[in-house]
Design an enzyme around this catalytic site. Structure first.
Site, short mmCIF file in Angstrom:
data_model
loop_
_atom_site.label_atom_id
_atom_site.label_comp_id
_atom_site.label_asym_id
_atom_site.label_seq_id
_atom_site.Cartn_x
_atom_site.Cartn_y
_atom_site.Cartn_z
N ARG A 154 0.82 -1.22 0.00
CA ARG A 154 0.00 0.00 0.00
C ARG A 154 0.86 1.27 0.00
NH1 ARG A 154 -2.59 -3.47 3.64
NH2 ARG A 154 -4.78 -3.95 3.16
N ILE A 155 1.82 1.33 0.94
CA ILE A 155 2.60 2.55 1.08
C ILE A 155 3.55 2.75 -0.10
CG2 ILE A 155 4.30 3.74 2.52
CD1 ILE A 155 3.04 2.28 4.94
N CYS A 233 11.24 4.80 6.02
CA CYS A 233 10.12 5.12 6.90
C CYS A 233 9.31 3.86 7.17
CB CYS A 233 9.24 6.20 6.29
SG CYS A 233 10.02 7.81 6.15
N ARG A 235 10.65 0.06 8.66
CA ARG A 235 11.03 -0.56 9.92
C ARG A 235 12.52 -0.39 10.14
NH1 ARG A 235 6.93 -0.47 12.60
NH2 ARG A 235 7.84 -1.91 14.12
N ASP A 259 13.07 7.59 9.59
CA ASP A 259 12.01 7.79 10.57
C ASP A 259 11.99 6.65 11.59
OD1 ASP A 259 9.67 9.21 11.59
OD2 ASP A 259 8.49 7.51 10.83
N GLU A 264 14.71 1.90 19.42
CA GLU A 264 13.97 3.15 19.64
C GLU A 264 13.58 3.27 21.11
OE1 GLU A 264 10.68 3.40 16.92
OE2 GLU A 264 11.96 3.20 15.15
N HIS A 283 10.05 8.56 14.47
CA HIS A 283 9.00 7.58 14.14
C HIS A 283 7.63 8.27 14.03
CE1 HIS A 283 8.11 3.01 14.39
NE2 HIS A 283 7.26 3.60 13.58
#
Length: 532
Positions: A154-155, A233, A235, A259, A264, A283
């Site tokens: 999708r992205i 952006c 993983r 990102d 993290e 993120h």
């Protein structure tokens, strides 16, 4: 039913849950890190747990919540913080919301690409510091440059659309990208090596797996163009961080934008923070008001549907089963479960293999869902926690193979499901079933190749005997003497004087004494009460 919302999601999603009759919504934002023991206490007895990225649903959490736990919902895409294997072991559906933050993440990716082409963040910072660095802050255009998109889900597809609008050429790598889909998106499907070698800009939109971890590293960067620009952006961990730093320092990579990170939040002293030509965001992929409302409501609806026994959307540890599919296959699921259980109970020897055959119009339905229903029934008396989610995993651990066949051969029925068990002694046990009438009532229509007609529920006495006079009378007399009523009876034989099959649907179970008396009849070859 308790719904534990461990991380803050949109109030729209929380309000939706609170409006559901019978739901107790417990909001425990930040508790996982602040007081883990209390978090575990709240998890106990939860029917569902909803998280974002801060809280982890570990095996311990799942074991604590079991057996009530039915669903784990991730308001977002990545499920790294959920032990999906443990969830499957306990028959818990794990779901995410891959569509809710698609546009937000695609737009952030393009923002990073633009900032990698034009040093806008550096220019903004220099202006705040009172400088006018116009001469040293030159950039480049996206127009006529080649963008390599790793992952055309999708992205990735949305990023490609935006890149086309900027006049970029698109190379796409995705093992599951068909030629027709590539053509429709206006991209050129290539192998990963070709994408690396020919792209001016490269962006990754793939899940973090063993295959993608460190996919972009010193070795792959060496095959890229000098001055390539890299963006992630998706993983953290897909780009090797040490190798990226070295490539930025050497100038091999002209600019990069991240990102997400391997760990993290990013450590305060992480060398990324002082790297030149590297733009960092904390993120923010899904951090838009619209995306948060979308994923919050979507996961709330998905969790509610699972708990209510409805459709299963965006499951990551089993096939999704939407409302329309459930409506179509639903009437067959009870039949499938009954056939699986019947075969398992009738087998006298250890079963080594199952063969499932679908015939007629049913071949066009979702065979995966039907097969899971059969296996769930087969495991009913073998595993106490077998369900739709973990049935296949349990079968695999038992070492039992399952073959599924869709047959084009004509049968006497519009739809027919046949379940065969191959036993260790070489014998086969089989049961066949279909739906009949306007009410789609399930019926067993054959056992071990002999035609019968039985409603598959309650207690059933299954008897194989020599085809002799008076056997039915003797059996009926023993059952009556035991105080049990026969609701229905189906008789079948392979030939006159051969082996007959008698199936009696009983209102209650028979005593051991009655079963011993039936088995003592000389003509009886097998007698078994099965419970469906």
């Amino acid at each position: 039913m308790k719904i534990l919302v461990a991380d803050k999601i949109s109030s729209i999603g929380v309000d939706f849950l609170k409006q559901q009759e019978g739901f107790e919504v417990v909001e425990a934002y930040g508790l996982y890190k602040e007081d883990y023991s209390k978090f575990l206490e709240l998890a106990k007895g939860s029917s569902a747990i909803i998280v974002r990225s801060d809280s982890k649903v570990t095996r311990e959490v799942i074991e604590t919540a079991a057996p009530e736990l039915k669903a784990i919902g991730r308001a977002g895409v990545g499920v790294d913080n959920i032990d999906a294997e443990a969830a499957t072991d306990y028959g818990v559906v794990v779901m995410n919301t891959p569509g809710g933050n698609t546009i937000a993440t695609a737009e952030l990716t393009f923002t990073h690409m633009l900032c990698g082409a034009r040093p806008v963040p550096q220019g903004a910072q220099s202006m705040r510091e009172g400088r006018w660095d116009r001469k040293i802050l030159g950039g480049s255009e996206l127009f006529k440059k080649t963008l390599g998109v790793c992952g055309m889900g999708r992205i990735g597809a949305e990023v490609a659309k935006r890149a086309k609008a900027f006049g970029m050429e698109i190379l796409a790598y995705d093992p599951y990208l068909s030629a027709n889909k590539a053509e429709a998106l206006g991209v050129e499907a290539v192998e990963l090596e070709e994408l690396f070698a020919n792209s001016d800009y490269i962006t990754v939109h793939m899940p973090l797996t063993d295959a993608t971890r460190g996919m972009i590293n010193a070795e792959s960067i060496a095959t890229m163009k000098d001055g390539v620009r890299l963006f992630n952006c998706a993983r953290g961990g897909i780009i090797n961080e040490e190798d990226l730093l070295a490539a930025l320092e050497s100038g091999k990579v002209a600019a990069a934008g991240l990102d997400v990170y391997a760990s993290e939040p990013l450590a305060e002293d992480h060398p990324f923070r002082s790297a030149k030509n590297l733009n960092l965001t904390p993120h923010l992929g899904a951090s838009t008001e619209e995306a948060q409302e979308s994923v919050g409501l979507e996961i709330a609806e998905s969790v509610t549907s699972v708990i209510r026994g409805g459709g299963i959307r965006n499951a990551i540890n089993m096939p999704s089963l939407d409302e329309q599919t459930l409506k179509t296959v639903g009437p067959y699921l009870d039949l499938c479960s009954a056939l699986g259980s019947l075969v398992q109970q009738l087998a006298l020897e250890k079963i080594e293999k199952l063969k499932i055959t679908y015939s007629g119009k049913i071949v066009d339905l979702d065979a995966n869902s039907l097969t899971r229903g059969i296996i769930k029934g087969f495991l009913k008396d073998i595993s106490s926690n077998a369900n739709f989610v973990n049935a296949l995993v349990i079968m695999e651990r038992l070492g039992l193979n399952v073959d599924v066949l869709k047959s084009s051969e004509e049968t006497d029925y519009t739809e027919l499901i046949k379940v065969e068990a191959e036993c260790a002694n070489g014998e086969n046990v089989s049961a066949e079933g279909t739906l009949i009438g306007k009410g789609n009532s399930p019926r067993v229509v054959a056992i071990n190749g002999r035609e019968v007609e039985v409603e598959p529920h309650g207690c059933m006495l299954v008897i194989a005997n020599s085809d002799e006079l008076g056997i039915v009378g003797k059996i009926g007399s023993i059952i009556g003497k035991d105080g049990v009523n026969i609701a229905a009876m189906s008789l079948s034989r392979n030939e006159v004087g051969g082996v007959a099959l008698n199936i009696a649907s009983l209102d209650s179970d028979l005593s051991d004494a009655a079963m011993d008396e039936i088995k003592s009849i000389e003509a009886i070859k097998q007698a078994k009460v099965v419970h469906l």
